[in-house]
Design an enzyme around this catalytic site. Sequence first.
Site, short mmCIF file in Angstrom:
data_model
loop_
_atom_site.label_atom_id
_atom_site.label_comp_id
_atom_site.label_asym_id
_atom_site.label_seq_id
_atom_site.Cartn_x
_atom_site.Cartn_y
_atom_site.Cartn_z
N SER A 161 160.04 29.46 -48.87
CA SER A 161 158.92 29.58 -49.78
C SER A 161 158.22 28.23 -49.96
O SER A 161 157.79 27.61 -48.99
CB SER A 161 159.42 30.16 -51.10
OG SER A 161 158.37 30.41 -51.99
N ASP A 185 159.64 32.15 -44.64
CA ASP A 185 158.54 32.76 -45.39
C ASP A 185 157.79 31.72 -46.23
O ASP A 185 157.80 31.78 -47.47
CB ASP A 185 159.03 33.91 -46.27
CG ASP A 185 157.94 34.98 -46.45
OD1 ASP A 185 157.17 35.20 -45.51
OD2 ASP A 185 157.86 35.58 -47.54
N GLU A 196 145.97 21.05 -42.52
CA GLU A 196 147.38 20.85 -42.14
C GLU A 196 148.08 19.80 -42.99
O GLU A 196 149.29 19.87 -43.20
CB GLU A 196 147.46 20.47 -40.66
CG GLU A 196 147.03 21.61 -39.75
CD GLU A 196 147.24 21.31 -38.27
OE1 GLU A 196 147.41 20.13 -37.92
OE2 GLU A 196 147.24 22.27 -37.47
N ARG A 199 150.07 21.50 -45.87
CA ARG A 199 151.05 22.57 -45.67
C ARG A 199 151.90 22.29 -44.43
O ARG A 199 151.65 21.35 -43.68
CB ARG A 199 150.32 23.91 -45.48
CG ARG A 199 149.36 23.86 -44.29
CD ARG A 199 148.80 25.23 -43.92
NE ARG A 199 147.76 25.14 -42.92
CZ ARG A 199 147.98 24.99 -41.61
NH1 ARG A 199 149.20 24.91 -41.14
NH2 ARG A 199 146.95 24.92 -40.78
N ASP A 201 153.01 22.55 -40.75
CA ASP A 201 152.30 22.79 -39.49
C ASP A 201 153.15 22.23 -38.35
O ASP A 201 154.12 21.49 -38.60
CB ASP A 201 150.90 22.17 -39.53
CG ASP A 201 150.94 20.66 -39.40
OD1 ASP A 201 150.94 20.16 -38.26
OD2 ASP A 201 151.02 19.96 -40.44
N HIS A 272 160.28 38.66 -49.73
CA HIS A 272 160.20 37.20 -49.65
C HIS A 272 161.60 36.59 -49.44
O HIS A 272 161.76 35.63 -48.69
CB HIS A 272 159.57 36.71 -50.96
CG HIS A 272 159.12 35.28 -50.93
ND1 HIS A 272 158.51 34.69 -49.85
CD2 HIS A 272 159.18 34.31 -51.90
CE1 HIS A 272 158.21 33.43 -50.15
NE2 HIS A 272 158.61 33.18 -51.38
#
Length: 457
Positions: A161, A185, A196, A199, A201, A272
Site C-alpha cells: 500500500s 498493491d 515518477e 511514487r 516507478d 487490498h
Amino acid sequence: LLLGAVAGSEVCYDRLGCFSDDSPWAGIVERPLKVLPWSPSTINTRFLLYTNESPNNYQIVTADSSTIRSSNFRTDRKTRFIIHGYIDKGEENWLANMCEALLQVESVNCICVDWKGGSRALYTQATQNIRVVGAEVAYFVDALQSQLGYSPSNVHIIGHSLGSHVAGEAGRRTNGNIGRITGLDPAEPCFQGTPELVRLDPSDAQFVDVIHTDGAPIIPNLGFGMSQTVGHLDFFPNGGVEMPGCQKNIISQIVDINGIWEGTRDFAACNHLRSYKYYIDSILNPTGFAGFSCSSYNTFSSNNCFPCASGGCPQMGHYADRFSGKTNELFQQFYLNTGDASNFSRWRYQIAVTLSGRKVTGHVLVSLYGSGGTSKQYEIYKGSLQPGTSYVNQIDSDVDVGDIEKVKFIWYNNIINPTLPKVGASSIQVTRNDGRVFNFCSQDTVREDILLTLTPC
C-alpha cells in the site's frame, strides 16, 4: 500580481534533509492540499530485525552501526525490509508471518519497518509522512554501505500500500542502486498518475515487481490500489480488481477464524490485503504463481495466453527475480488466477478432449493423475456433445500434478434417458504451462457418471 506563484514552505531535519510542499509533492491535481510531512521524531520509524538465529523475537536496530553489530544482522546475507501501509503497524502479524516464511527458505536479515507514528493520520497527511519514512530507510541503507561495506544491491524492499511508495522514495534517494523493490498493491489515491518522483516507478531499484489486487477506482468502488503499471513486471492476479474469497457477507467476514481485528481488516480492505497474502504464499510455493504475458485479463480468460513463452513464465511474488527477462522492458503485464482461501497457489493446464460414442447433451469433466498428485475433476465443456469433436479448455488446478501419467474422464447430463447412451473420450491432450504435451487414448465408452481411465497413447 497577487496571482503569482506562491513560494512553498519547507521543513528541514539534520539527518534527512529538507521536505517542501512544492509541486509535484503538493499543489498538483492528484494532491491539491499543501501539506508538509511530520517530523522524524513524531513518526518514530523503527527497524525490527528478525534473523535465522531469532526467528520469533525481533531485535531493534538503528542506522548506528553499534546496534547493528551487536545484533544478529549478518553482512553475508540478503536484507529484506518489509514496510506496512496506512493505519497499519510494524508489529502487525502479517509482517512477522512474512519474515517467518522467508526464514524457512533462506538465510536472511528480515527487517519489519514500523512507522505507525506516521501511518495513523489523515490519509493526505500519511501520504506526505512516507517521504520521511523513505528517507529513514535510505539513511539506514546508506549506513549499511558506509559503515559495514554492505552493498545496496543485496537489499530488497517489500512495501504494501503506502509502503510501496515508501520503498520508491528510499530507492530514489539511493539513486536506484537497491537490488529489488516489490510493490504489494501500491496505494492509488494521491499517487496514480503523478510524476515518477512522487511514487514507485521502475527507476527506483535495479528490479521492480508489482502485484495489483485492488485496482478498481477509489470513487465509487473504494479500490485502494493502483491499476497503473509501475514496475518492470506488473502482475494482475484474477484481473487485479476483485479477488476470489473477498465477496463474503459482512458478518461471516468480521467474525472470521482469525478473530475480530483480522476479520474487520479483511472486510474493509480484503482485496487490498490479498497482495501480501499472495506474496507470503509464494515464498513456500515456488512454482504456484506462474504469470502469463497477456494484453488483458479478458484475453487471458479467453484462453489466448497459454502456454508460457520460450523464456518461461515469471512467478508472481517472491521468486519473480528468477525470471530471465525481468528487466528487458518496463511495464510487462502478466495475468494468472489464484485460489480463494488459504492455499492461493494454482497450476494452469490446457485440456483438449476428443469425444466418441453417442451424440448427447451434457457435461464433460476430467481429472489429472501425475507424479506430483491428483487434481480435482474440472469441467471442460457443457452443451451438445458431438462425437469426433474436440473441446478445449484451461483449468487452474490446486495441485501441481507434475508429469501426467493418466487422466480420468466422466460425463453426465442429469436427464433420464431410457436408451442409456454411452460416451467416451478417444483422446485427451494435456498441455502444461511449460509447453510440455501429454497424450492419452481410450477405445471405450461409458454411461453417465462412470469413470473412464485413459492411459498414454
